[in-house]
Design a protein around this motif. Structure first.
Motif, PDB file in Angstrom:
ATOM      1  N   SER A  35       2.202   2.888   7.485  1.00 29.03           N
ATOM      2  CA  SER A  35       3.353   2.679   8.375  1.00 29.03           C
ATOM      3  C   SER A  35       4.673   2.956   7.664  1.00 29.03           C
ATOM      4  CB  SER A  35       3.345   1.270   8.966  1.00 29.03           C
ATOM      5  OG  SER A  35       3.571   0.300   7.973  1.00 29.03           O
ATOM      6  N   LEU A  36       4.747   2.688   6.370  1.00 29.51           N
ATOM      7  CA  LEU A  36       5.973   2.977   5.622  1.00 29.51           C
ATOM      8  C   LEU A  36       6.175   4.466   5.404  1.00 29.51           C
ATOM      9  CD1 LEU A  36       5.877   0.144   2.946  1.00 29.51           C
ATOM     10  CD2 LEU A  36       7.543   0.387   4.795  1.00 29.51           C
ATOM     11  N   LEU A  37       5.094   5.186   5.210  1.00 36.00           N
ATOM     12  CA  LEU A  37       5.195   6.607   4.890  1.00 36.00           C
ATOM     13  C   LEU A  37       5.143   7.511   6.106  1.00 36.00           C
ATOM     14  CD1 LEU A  37       2.957   6.551   1.709  1.00 36.00           C
ATOM     15  CD2 LEU A  37       5.433   6.864   1.800  1.00 36.00           C
ATOM     16  N   SER A  38       4.850   6.953   7.265  1.00 38.73           N
ATOM     17  CA  SER A  38       4.769   7.741   8.488  1.00 38.73           C
ATOM     18  C   SER A  38       6.168   8.127   8.953  1.00 38.73           C
ATOM     19  CB  SER A  38       4.069   6.929   9.574  1.00 38.73           C
ATOM     20  OG  SER A  38       4.187   7.557  10.818  1.00 38.73           O
ATOM     21  N   SER A  39       6.333   9.384   9.354  1.00 40.53           N
ATOM     22  CA  SER A  39       7.649   9.830   9.814  1.00 40.53           C
ATOM     23  C   SER A  39       7.982   9.276  11.195  1.00 40.53           C
ATOM     24  CB  SER A  39       7.730  11.353   9.822  1.00 40.53           C
ATOM     25  OG  SER A  39       6.757  11.882  10.696  1.00 40.53           O
ATOM     26  N   GLN A  40       6.964   9.025  12.020  1.00 39.19           N
ATOM     27  CA  GLN A  40       7.186   8.381  13.317  1.00 39.19           C
ATOM     28  C   GLN A  40       6.463   7.045  13.299  1.00 39.19           C
ATOM     29  OE1 GLN A  40       5.343  11.489  13.687  1.00 39.19           O
ATOM     30  NE2 GLN A  40       7.019  12.864  14.135  1.00 39.19           N
ATOM     31  N   ASP A  42       3.992   4.478  14.307  1.00 38.88           N
ATOM     32  CA  ASP A  42       2.705   4.527  14.998  1.00 38.88           C
ATOM     33  C   ASP A  42       2.411   3.144  15.566  1.00 38.88           C
ATOM     34  OD1 ASP A  42       0.161   4.950  15.909  1.00 38.88           O
ATOM     35  OD2 ASP A  42      -0.738   5.256  13.927  1.00 38.88           O
ATOM     36  N   PRO A  43       2.452   2.980  16.901  1.00 31.08           N
ATOM     37  CA  PRO A  43       2.206   1.664  17.479  1.00 31.08           C
ATOM     38  C   PRO A  43       0.777   1.181  17.264  1.00 31.08           C
ATOM     39  CG  PRO A  43       2.436   3.306  19.211  1.00 31.08           C
ATOM     40  CD  PRO A  43       2.727   3.988  17.914  1.00 31.08           C
ATOM     41  N   ALA A  44      -0.140   2.074  16.938  1.00 29.25           N
ATOM     42  CA  ALA A  44      -1.540   1.692  16.750  1.00 29.25           C
ATOM     43  C   ALA A  44      -1.888   1.468  15.283  1.00 29.25           C
ATOM     44  CB  ALA A  44      -2.439   2.765  17.341  1.00 29.25           C
ATOM     45  N   VAL A  45      -0.883   1.288  14.432  1.00 26.84           N
ATOM     46  CA  VAL A  45      -1.134   1.169  12.995  1.00 26.84           C
ATOM     47  C   VAL A  45      -1.989  -0.060  12.665  1.00 26.84           C
ATOM     48  CG1 VAL A  45       0.939  -0.127  12.332  1.00 26.84           C
ATOM     49  CG2 VAL A  45      -0.066   1.482  10.731  1.00 26.84           C
ATOM     50  N   LEU A  46      -1.913  -1.102  13.474  1.00 27.98           N
ATOM     51  CA  LEU A  46      -2.688  -2.321  13.214  1.00 27.98           C
ATOM     52  C   LEU A  46      -3.947  -2.414  14.075  1.00 27.98           C
ATOM     53  CD1 LEU A  46       0.232  -4.893  12.869  1.00 27.98           C
ATOM     54  CD2 LEU A  46      -1.070  -3.791  11.058  1.00 27.98           C
ATOM     55  N   ASP A  47      -4.335  -1.326  14.723  1.00 32.12           N
ATOM     56  CA  ASP A  47      -5.504  -1.332  15.597  1.00 32.12           C
ATOM     57  C   ASP A  47      -6.769  -0.878  14.881  1.00 32.12           C
ATOM     58  OD1 ASP A  47      -4.023  -2.298  17.675  1.00 32.12           O
ATOM     59  OD2 ASP A  47      -3.685  -0.346  18.603  1.00 32.12           O
ATOM     60  N   GLU A  48      -6.878  -1.175  13.621  1.00 34.14           N
ATOM     61  CA  GLU A  48      -8.068  -0.832  12.851  1.00 34.14           C
ATOM     62  C   GLU A  48      -9.217  -1.766  13.256  1.00 34.14           C
ATOM     63  OE1 GLU A  48      -8.327   1.664  10.591  1.00 34.14           O
ATOM     64  OE2 GLU A  48      -6.254   2.210  11.020  1.00 34.14           O
ATOM     65  N   PRO A  49     -10.445  -1.270  13.300  1.00 35.35           N
ATOM     66  CA  PRO A  49     -11.585  -2.122  13.672  1.00 35.35           C
ATOM     67  C   PRO A  49     -11.768  -3.315  12.723  1.00 35.35           C
ATOM     68  CG  PRO A  49     -12.278   0.184  13.423  1.00 35.35           C
ATOM     69  CD  PRO A  49     -10.829   0.116  13.076  1.00 35.35           C
ATOM     70  N   HIS A 107       0.993   5.208  -4.038  1.00 30.24           N
ATOM     71  CA  HIS A 107       2.047   5.618  -3.108  1.00 30.24           C
ATOM     72  C   HIS A 107       3.469   5.369  -3.614  1.00 30.24           C
ATOM     73  CE1 HIS A 107      -0.898   6.368   0.008  1.00 30.24           C
ATOM     74  NE2 HIS A 107      -1.426   5.181  -0.210  1.00 30.24           N
ATOM     75  N   LYS A 108       3.610   4.840  -4.806  1.00 31.48           N
ATOM     76  CA  LYS A 108       4.928   4.447  -5.307  1.00 31.48           C
ATOM     77  C   LYS A 108       5.917   5.613  -5.368  1.00 31.48           C
ATOM     78  CE  LYS A 108       7.273   2.210  -9.123  1.00 31.48           C
ATOM     79  NZ  LYS A 108       7.191   1.789 -10.511  1.00 31.48           N
ATOM     80  N   LYS A 109       5.507   6.749  -5.890  1.00 32.63           N
ATOM     81  CA  LYS A 109       6.419   7.899  -6.018  1.00 32.63           C
ATOM     82  C   LYS A 109       6.907   8.376  -4.653  1.00 32.63           C
ATOM     83  CE  LYS A 109       6.461   8.396 -10.459  1.00 32.63           C
ATOM     84  NZ  LYS A 109       7.598   7.826 -11.149  1.00 32.63           N
ATOM     85  N   GLU A 110       5.991   8.420  -3.666  1.00 26.73           N
ATOM     86  CA  GLU A 110       6.382   8.829  -2.308  1.00 26.73           C
ATOM     87  C   GLU A 110       7.406   7.862  -1.725  1.00 26.73           C
ATOM     88  OE1 GLU A 110       3.236  10.483   0.545  1.00 26.73           O
ATOM     89  OE2 GLU A 110       2.102   9.303  -0.942  1.00 26.73           O
ATOM     90  N   LEU A 111       7.178   6.568  -1.939  1.00 23.17           N
ATOM     91  CA  LEU A 111       8.104   5.568  -1.405  1.00 23.17           C
ATOM     92  C   LEU A 111       9.454   5.627  -2.117  1.00 23.17           C
ATOM     93  CD1 LEU A 111       5.653   2.576  -0.903  1.00 23.17           C
ATOM     94  CD2 LEU A 111       6.920   3.789   0.883  1.00 23.17           C
ATOM     95  N   GLU A 112       9.449   5.919  -3.425  1.00 20.63           N
ATOM     96  CA  GLU A 112      10.717   6.075  -4.152  1.00 20.63           C
ATOM     97  C   GLU A 112      11.522   7.235  -3.575  1.00 20.63           C
ATOM     98  OE1 GLU A 112       9.354   6.534  -8.184  1.00 20.63           O
ATOM     99  OE2 GLU A 112       9.630   4.396  -8.609  1.00 20.63           O
ATOM    100  N   ARG A 113      10.846   8.346  -3.297  1.00 15.60           N
ATOM    101  CA  ARG A 113      11.533   9.504  -2.699  1.00 15.60           C
ATOM    102  C   ARG A 113      12.069   9.149  -1.311  1.00 15.60           C
ATOM    103  NH1 ARG A 113       7.480  12.400  -5.379  1.00 15.60           N
ATOM    104  NH2 ARG A 113       6.088  12.382  -3.588  1.00 15.60           N
ATOM    105  N   LEU A 114      11.273   8.422  -0.542  1.00 17.34           N
ATOM    106  CA  LEU A 114      11.693   8.021   0.796  1.00 17.34           C
ATOM    107  C   LEU A 114      12.930   7.128   0.740  1.00 17.34           C
ATOM    108  CD1 LEU A 114      11.024   7.951   3.869  1.00 17.34           C
ATOM    109  CD2 LEU A 114       9.747   5.862   3.376  1.00 17.34           C
ATOM    110  N   LEU A 115      12.917   6.139  -0.149  1.00 18.17           N
ATOM    111  CA  LEU A 115      14.067   5.244  -0.271  1.00 18.17           C
ATOM    112  C   LEU A 115      15.297   5.991  -0.784  1.00 18.17           C
ATOM    113  CD1 LEU A 115      12.478   1.956  -1.687  1.00 18.17           C
ATOM    114  CD2 LEU A 115      13.330   2.373   0.620  1.00 18.17           C
ATOM    115  N   ALA A 116      15.093   6.942  -1.675  1.00 19.86           N
ATOM    116  CA  ALA A 116      16.220   7.712  -2.210  1.00 19.86           C
ATOM    117  C   ALA A 116      16.833   8.611  -1.141  1.00 19.86           C
ATOM    118  CB  ALA A 116      15.777   8.547  -3.398  1.00 19.86           C
TER     119      ALA A 116
END
Length: 193
Positions: A35-40, A42-49, A107-116
């Motif tokens: 959910s943090l890395l998704s560009s949109q 996703d309302p179904a992010v918590l609908d995992e079985p 996922h840390k590097k991706e999140l750092e880029r996103l926050l930057a």
């Protein structure tokens, strides 16, 4: 790491095997990072079985707390010992800490880029408005009887005006005011040099 009470409560729920079992915990951690890395959104992010048996209200509280913790850890560039000690204080088992940290590290590097990429210059606050709310009841407890403050900041960044609103408790508001006073003193000292 300094975490609010609501984030701590949500993480403590995630630490309890009676609330979220082992398979559910792995699915929860994966959904938080997704959910943090998704560009949109996703309302179904918590609908995992694996998460179907978890109470929906608790699941949302745990998800919110975990994503907040992840962002705070990335913001502070937390290493394994900082993440582990923070989670240990919240009663996480060693196994759950390992599951969480391996996803965090992945996922840390991706999140750092996103926050930057969010922005380089801070917004300027033009106006502040606030309103006192007194909650007497909520859906889970008969009586709450606690005040909260709705704060609205009118900000301007690169010619664009935006309202930022948030709610805080009396203690959080006092902490915010204290930090603003400290910042004002620092700016005053820096300008006198």
């Amino acid at each position: 790491m300094e975490l609010s009470e609501s984030v701590q409560r949500g993480l403590q729920l995630a630490a309890e095997p009676s609330s979220v079992d082992h398979r559910g915990f792995q699915a929860l951690v994966d959904s938080c990072f997704r959910s943090l890395l998704s560009s949109q959104g996703d309302p179904a992010v918590l609908d995992e079985p694996e998460l179907k048996h978890v109470d929906r209200i608790q699941l949302k509280q745990v998800h919110s707390a975990a994503t907040t913790f992840i962002l705070e850890a990335v913001k502070q560039d937390a290493d394994k010992s900082a993440v582990s000690s923070s989670l240990e204080e919240l009663s996480f088992s060693t196994e759950r800490i390992e599951i969480f940290y391996s996803s965090y590290q992945k996922h840390k590097k991706e999140l750092e880029r996103l926050l930057a990429s969010i922005g380089r210059s801070p917004a300027r606050i033009n106006d502040v408005s606030w309103r006192l709310q007194y909650n007497t009841k909520n859906g889970q407890l008969d009586k709450v009887n606690e005040p909260s403050y709705l704060i609205s900041l009118n900000t301007e960044n690169q010619g664009t005006s935006e309202d930022i609103s948030f709610t805080c408790t009396t203690e959080q508001l006092q902490d915010l005011v204290g930090k603003l006073k400290d910042a004002a003193k620092s700016v005053e000292k820096a300008s006198q040099m």
